[in-house]
Motif scaffolding. Sequence first.
Motif, PDB file in Angstrom:
ATOM      1  N   ILE A 105       0.842  -1.181   0.000  1.00 15.89           N
ATOM      2  CA  ILE A 105       0.000   0.000   0.000  1.00 15.89           C
ATOM      3  C   ILE A 105       0.884   1.240   0.000  1.00 15.89           C
ATOM      4  CG2 ILE A 105      -0.136   0.042   2.534  1.00 15.89           C
ATOM      5  CD1 ILE A 105      -2.996   1.148   2.265  1.00 15.89           C
ATOM      6  N   ASP A 106       0.411   2.300  -0.646  1.00 16.50           N
ATOM      7  CA  ASP A 106       1.058   3.609  -0.577  1.00 16.50           C
ATOM      8  C   ASP A 106       0.160   4.524   0.248  1.00 16.50           C
ATOM      9  OD1 ASP A 106       3.479   3.345  -2.177  1.00 16.50           O
ATOM     10  OD2 ASP A 106       2.146   3.058  -3.880  1.00 16.50           O
ATOM     11  N   LEU A 107       0.558   4.801   1.470  1.00 14.07           N
ATOM     12  CA  LEU A 107      -0.219   5.657   2.362  1.00 14.07           C
ATOM     13  C   LEU A 107      -0.069   7.115   1.944  1.00 14.07           C
ATOM     14  CD1 LEU A 107       0.855   4.002   5.727  1.00 14.07           C
ATOM     15  CD2 LEU A 107      -1.293   3.627   4.504  1.00 14.07           C
ATOM     16  N   THR A 108      -1.156   7.881   2.035  1.00 13.04           N
ATOM     17  CA  THR A 108      -1.099   9.310   1.685  1.00 13.04           C
ATOM     18  C   THR A 108      -1.840  10.123   2.753  1.00 13.04           C
ATOM     19  OG1 THR A 108      -3.099   9.087   0.325  1.00 13.04           O
ATOM     20  CG2 THR A 108      -0.983   8.857  -0.790  1.00 13.04           C
ATOM     21  N   ALA A 109      -1.234  11.233   3.159  1.00 19.90           N
ATOM     22  CA  ALA A 109       0.128  11.645   2.859  1.00 19.90           C
ATOM     23  C   ALA A 109       1.096  10.865   3.737  1.00 19.90           C
ATOM     24  CB  ALA A 109       0.298  13.140   3.110  1.00 19.90           C
ATOM     25  N   ASN A 110       2.293  10.646   3.213  1.00 19.04           N
ATOM     26  CA  ASN A 110       3.254   9.807   3.926  1.00 19.04           C
ATOM     27  C   ASN A 110       4.248  10.609   4.760  1.00 19.04           C
ATOM     28  OD1 ASN A 110       4.862  11.000   2.001  1.00 19.04           O
ATOM     29  ND2 ASN A 110       5.672   9.094   1.158  1.00 19.04           N
ATOM     30  N   ASN A 111       4.034  11.918   4.871  1.00 19.76           N
ATOM     31  CA  ASN A 111       5.029  12.802   5.502  1.00 19.76           C
ATOM     32  C   ASN A 111       4.673  13.231   6.927  1.00 19.76           C
ATOM     33  OD1 ASN A 111       2.888  14.474   4.987  1.00 19.76           O
ATOM     34  ND2 ASN A 111       4.063  16.055   3.908  1.00 19.76           N
TER      35      ASN A 111
END
Length: 216
Positions: free
Chosen positions: A53-59
Amino acid sequence: MLDNISGSLPIADISHLLPRNPVLLVHGLMDTSYKMRKIATHLRGLGWQVADIDLTANNGDTPLEVLAQQLAIKIERIFAPQQPIDLLGFSMGGLVSRYYVQRLGGIDRIQRFVTISTPHRGTIAANFSTRCGCIQMRPEHNFIRDLNRDVDRLKKLNFTSLWTPFDLIILPPSSSQLGIGTELQIPVLTHPLMVADRRVLAAIVSALSQPVKSPI
């Protein structure tokens, strides 16, 4: 034969005997699914079905519970409703995964849960950021306190925490310990290398190959 780390089982002895659940990988702060590529490649080479998975936002701008909701949606979208799965979270991804397991119903479908260098008891390093997701990882934050209030729920799963005493992101490094399940200290020199070190890969394979616990 893979390395036998701190009492973990040699995978070659049992891997052909046990059914393998699909595994979902959850990356950490400022990372994407690409960070988990070595783990994914290693597991796929041994026959596991792996998703990420690509979590957003990742920062750190997104609250961790919102990231956990993204994880829940991903799981519902790509896996059949009755499909048991295994979950692996790195660093912040371990906390996101815990929220899913402990607060969003994941406890009913996750069977094996592995965290790598996750600040289960918070990290002092989070004091240097004012982003909301980072603030939640401070040792005294309510997010951390709430998850640890009923941490014994994780005893229902095969839970494994992998950590290094040389971690300079998880401070103190012992914050990756929860006092439950299996805790393996692996002397990797830096936090980022925890997702690439061969000893960690061997420990992951061992953890994902353990017999699942019987329903209570």
